[in-house]
Structure formats: structure tokens, C-alpha cells
Design an enzyme around this catalytic site. Sequence first.
Site, short mmCIF file in Angstrom:
data_model
loop_
_atom_site.label_atom_id
_atom_site.label_comp_id
_atom_site.label_asym_id
_atom_site.label_seq_id
_atom_site.Cartn_x
_atom_site.Cartn_y
_atom_site.Cartn_z
N ASP A 32 78.51 -8.70 197.55
CA ASP A 32 79.48 -7.63 197.31
C ASP A 32 80.66 -8.21 196.52
O ASP A 32 81.16 -9.30 196.82
CB ASP A 32 79.96 -7.03 198.63
N ILE A 33 81.11 -7.47 195.53
CA ILE A 33 82.18 -7.95 194.65
C ILE A 33 83.53 -8.01 195.39
O ILE A 33 84.40 -8.79 195.02
CB ILE A 33 82.25 -7.05 193.39
N ASN A 89 76.63 3.37 204.60
CA ASN A 89 77.61 4.45 204.48
C ASN A 89 76.88 5.63 203.83
O ASN A 89 76.15 5.44 202.85
CB ASN A 89 78.78 4.01 203.59
N VAL A 98 79.40 4.19 196.12
CA VAL A 98 78.36 4.00 195.10
C VAL A 98 77.14 4.79 195.55
O VAL A 98 76.56 4.51 196.61
CB VAL A 98 78.02 2.50 194.92
N HIS A 102 72.19 1.71 199.50
CA HIS A 102 72.36 0.28 199.73
C HIS A 102 72.67 0.04 201.19
O HIS A 102 73.29 0.85 201.86
CB HIS A 102 73.46 -0.32 198.83
N HIS A 104 74.52 -2.61 203.68
CA HIS A 104 75.48 -3.72 203.77
C HIS A 104 75.01 -4.70 204.85
O HIS A 104 74.66 -4.28 205.96
CB HIS A 104 76.87 -3.22 204.18
P1 AMP Z 1 79.82 1.90 199.71
O1 AMP Z 1 81.23 2.17 200.11
O2 AMP Z 1 78.86 1.84 200.89
O3 AMP Z 1 79.33 2.81 198.60
O4 AMP Z 1 79.81 0.41 199.18
C1 AMP Z 1 79.81 0.07 197.84
C2 AMP Z 1 80.07 -1.40 197.79
O5 AMP Z 1 79.72 -1.85 196.49
C3 AMP Z 1 81.53 -1.80 198.03
O6 AMP Z 1 81.60 -2.71 199.14
C4 AMP Z 1 81.95 -2.46 196.72
O7 AMP Z 1 82.80 -3.56 196.91
C5 AMP Z 1 80.61 -2.87 196.13
N1 AMP Z 1 80.55 -2.96 194.68
C6 AMP Z 1 80.98 -2.04 193.77
N2 AMP Z 1 80.70 -2.46 192.52
C7 AMP Z 1 80.07 -3.65 192.64
C8 AMP Z 1 79.54 -4.60 191.72
N3 AMP Z 1 79.60 -4.39 190.40
N4 AMP Z 1 78.97 -5.72 192.20
C9 AMP Z 1 78.90 -5.94 193.54
N5 AMP Z 1 79.38 -5.10 194.46
C10 AMP Z 1 79.96 -3.96 194.02
#
Ligand code: AMP
Length: 112
Positions: A32-33, A89, A98, A102, A104
Site C-alpha cells: 500500500d502506498i 472495505n 479504489v 482488493h 488489505h
Molecule cells: P480502500 O480504502 O479499501 O479503497 O483502499 C485503497 C487503498 O489503496 C488505500 O489504502 C490507498 O493507500 C491504496 N492506494 C491507492 N493508490 C495506490 C497506489 N497507486 N499504489 C498502492 N496503493 C495505493
Amino acid sequence: MIEKDCMFCRIIRGEQPADFVHRGERIVAFKDIRPSAPVHILLVPRKHIRSVNELTPEDAPLAAEMILLAHALAEKTGIASSGYKLLFNVERGGGQFVFHLHLHLFGGWRPQ
Ligand code: AMP
Ligand code: ZN
């Protein structure tokens, strides 16, 4: 959201960089970024599925594979025996930002 504009589809296609920890036939995983734990990995199916709400019975093996892969990556990163959390989520009210399915994987805190 069309796949062309989906951040995780772009990562899967190699159009956007990511720190991969796994590249499988059906699922990839990358860090995760903005990590919320010492280990924070996202497990992402190559197939664009918006959220858990869009999973179908045909996706059941994929969903199971995501959980089994989470365990394998927990072992690989050394957090399996100390413990970890798995989280989907789901949609905006559930904290999803996003809209590509996915899982976590969080862990690596100091053991109690
Ligand atoms: P969610 O809130 O479950 O949609 O989680 C989306 C996750 O994606 C968040 O924890 C972000 O920090 C992560 N995220 C968004 N863009 C990127 C990226 N380019 N590379 C890695 N993680 C990302
Ligand atoms: Zn996507």
C-alpha cells in the site's frame, strides 16, 4: 468506473508503478502506498470487479484464493504467527476509495 481509468487496472497492466510482492495468474499483491501498519499489502485480482457487492458465485474460487494468498504472504513477510488483519472495505460507506476489489493485509505490530 471503466477499466481504462481504474488505478489498480493500470497497475496490473504495468502503466503505473507499484511495489509488487506477488504476481500470480489471477491475483497480484503490492505494498500500500500509504501504509496503515508496518506491513500493509493489497491483494488484487487481475479481473476488474468493483467491490465485494459485485462478486458472483463464479468468483467464489477467486475469493477463496485471495484469502489463502493472504495467509501465504503473511508467512512470507514473517507476520503469520504474530497475527494479522484482513479487510475488505465495501463501497463508500464502508471506506472503499479504489473501486477495484482488493483485500488489505495488515500486520507487523509489536507482539503483545
Ligand atoms: P480502500 O480504502 O479499501 O479503497 O483502499 C485503497 C487503498 O489503496 C488505500 O489504502 C490507498 O493507500 C491504496 N492506494 C491507492 N493508490 C495506490 C497506489 N497507486 N499504489 C498502492 N496503493 C495505493
Ligand atoms: Zn480495475
